[in-house]
Design an enzyme around this catalytic site. Structure first.
Site, PDB file in Angstrom:
ATOM      1  N   CYS A   1       7.856 -50.325 -25.355  1.00 50.22           N
ATOM      2  CA  CYS A   1       7.368 -49.634 -26.551  1.00 50.22           C
ATOM      3  C   CYS A   1       7.891 -50.318 -27.819  1.00 50.22           C
ATOM      4  CB  CYS A   1       7.853 -48.194 -26.563  1.00 50.22           C
ATOM      5  SG  CYS A   1       7.153 -47.145 -25.291  1.00 50.22           S
TER       6      CYS A   1
ATOM      7  N   ASN B   1       4.691 -52.746 -29.710  1.00 52.07           N
ATOM      8  CA  ASN B   1       4.677 -52.631 -28.249  1.00 52.07           C
ATOM      9  C   ASN B   1       4.198 -53.930 -27.616  1.00 52.07           C
ATOM     10  OD1 ASN B   1       2.212 -51.666 -29.475  1.00 52.07           O
ATOM     11  ND2 ASN B   1       1.551 -50.812 -27.534  1.00 52.07           N
TER      12      ASN B   1
ATOM     13  N   GLU C   1       2.948 -55.279 -23.978  1.00 51.51           N
ATOM     14  CA  GLU C   1       2.509 -54.835 -22.652  1.00 51.51           C
ATOM     15  C   GLU C   1       2.587 -55.968 -21.634  1.00 51.51           C
ATOM     16  OE1 GLU C   1      -1.243 -52.762 -23.236  1.00 51.51           O
ATOM     17  OE2 GLU C   1      -0.186 -51.104 -24.203  1.00 51.51           O
TER      18      GLU C   1
ATOM     19  N   CYS D   1       8.027 -41.751 -27.326  1.00 56.15           N
ATOM     20  CA  CYS D   1       8.031 -41.252 -25.949  1.00 56.15           C
ATOM     21  C   CYS D   1       9.458 -40.885 -25.526  1.00 56.15           C
ATOM     22  CB  CYS D   1       7.437 -42.292 -25.005  1.00 56.15           C
ATOM     23  SG  CYS D   1       8.576 -43.624 -24.591  1.00 56.15           S
TER      24      CYS D   1
ATOM     25  N   GLU E   1       9.246 -48.899 -30.459  1.00 49.97           N
ATOM     26  CA  GLU E   1      10.525 -48.349 -30.935  1.00 49.97           C
ATOM     27  C   GLU E   1      11.696 -49.045 -30.260  1.00 49.97           C
ATOM     28  OE1 GLU E   1       7.850 -46.759 -29.890  1.00 49.97           O
ATOM     29  OE2 GLU E   1       7.643 -44.773 -30.775  1.00 49.97           O
TER      30      GLU E   1
HETATM   31  N1  THU Z   1       3.970 -46.809 -26.817  1.00 47.82           N
HETATM   32  C1  THU Z   1       4.876 -47.138 -27.771  1.00 47.82           C
HETATM   33  O1  THU Z   1       4.976 -48.294 -28.199  1.00 47.82           O
HETATM   34  N2  THU Z   1       5.692 -46.173 -28.226  1.00 47.82           N
HETATM   35  C2  THU Z   1       5.666 -44.876 -27.794  1.00 47.82           C
HETATM   36  O2  THU Z   1       6.560 -44.106 -28.137  1.00 47.82           O
HETATM   37  C3  THU Z   1       4.567 -44.411 -26.957  1.00 47.82           C
HETATM   38  C4  THU Z   1       3.803 -45.485 -26.275  1.00 47.82           C
HETATM   39  C5  THU Z   1       3.102 -47.868 -26.281  1.00 47.82           C
HETATM   40  C6  THU Z   1       3.386 -48.204 -24.848  1.00 47.82           C
HETATM   41  C7  THU Z   1       2.059 -48.781 -24.398  1.00 47.82           C
HETATM   42  O3  THU Z   1       2.042 -50.156 -24.747  1.00 47.82           O
HETATM   43  C8  THU Z   1       1.040 -48.044 -25.251  1.00 47.82           C
HETATM   44  O4  THU Z   1       1.764 -47.470 -26.340  1.00 47.82           O
HETATM   45  C9  THU Z   1       0.281 -46.952 -24.520  1.00 47.82           C
HETATM   46  O5  THU Z   1       1.166 -46.078 -23.894  1.00 47.82           O
END
Ligand code: THU
Length: 160
Positions: free
Chosen positions: A73, A62, A64, A112, A75
């Site tokens: 994310c 991920n 940010e 997600c 994935e």
């Molecule tokens: N996140 C993912 O990388 N994958 C998911 O399926 C759920 C959330 C990340 C997004 C964000 O950087 C952190 O987790 C908190 O939500």
């Protein structure tokens, strides 16, 4: 009025050692890339590793952003790279792991909703199911034999 019901099923493993060496290796690569996540805001690190039918492994973590919705994310970082770099290859398996910097993540962390929709696109495009394995930092691993279990009643190109 009628009622319809849709059933999803998953395999639950007590820990990663219960899975094949191939999946253990894929999950280990997801763990390594998870550690490189850029997650200064959530301190929640996610790693994803994809095994393609050409033997390549594609990784993502991920990423940010100070403007929160601009982050991505793990994935989708991985799957969009696979789609860009190897557009002809099929994605066979996907391993996902998540860990928080602030507390131990023991529950399996599923992708997600936006990631499910994105993974669905590639599963439909390639007409071959993607096996999805997900876990926290330690503990149980869930296996979904196809993205369809995670996104029943999905929106896809057939509605366009
Ligand atoms: N996140 C993912 O990388 N994958 C998911 O399926 C759920 C959330 C990340 C997004 C964000 O950087 C952190 O987790 C908190 O939500």
């Amino acid at each position: 009025m009628k009622e319809i019901s849709i059933t999803s099923s998953f395999n639950v493993y007590d820990n990663i050692e219960e899975l094949s060496e191939e999946i253990q290796n894929l999950m280990q690569q997801a763990v390594e890339i998870r550690k490189k996540a850029y997650a200064p805001y959530s301190q929640f690190r996610v790693g994803a590793a994809l095994l393609l039918d050409n033997g390549e492994i594609v990784l993502g973590s991920n990423q940010e952003n100070a403007a929160y919705p601009s982050g991505l994310c793990a994935e989708r970082t991985a799957i969009f790279y696979a789609g860009s770099r190897y557009p002809e290859a099929k994605i066979l398996k996907m391993a996902i792991t998540a860990a928080s910097d602030t507390n131990q993540t023991t529950a399996p962390i599923p992708p997600c909703g936006s990631c499910r929709q994105s993974i669905a696109e590639y599963e439909i495009k390639q007409d071959t199911p993607i096996e999805i394995y997900f876990m926290g930092e330690i503990g149980e691993v869930y296996k979904s034999a196809s993205l369809k279990n995670l996104l029943p009643f999905m929106f896809d190109k057939k509605f366009l």
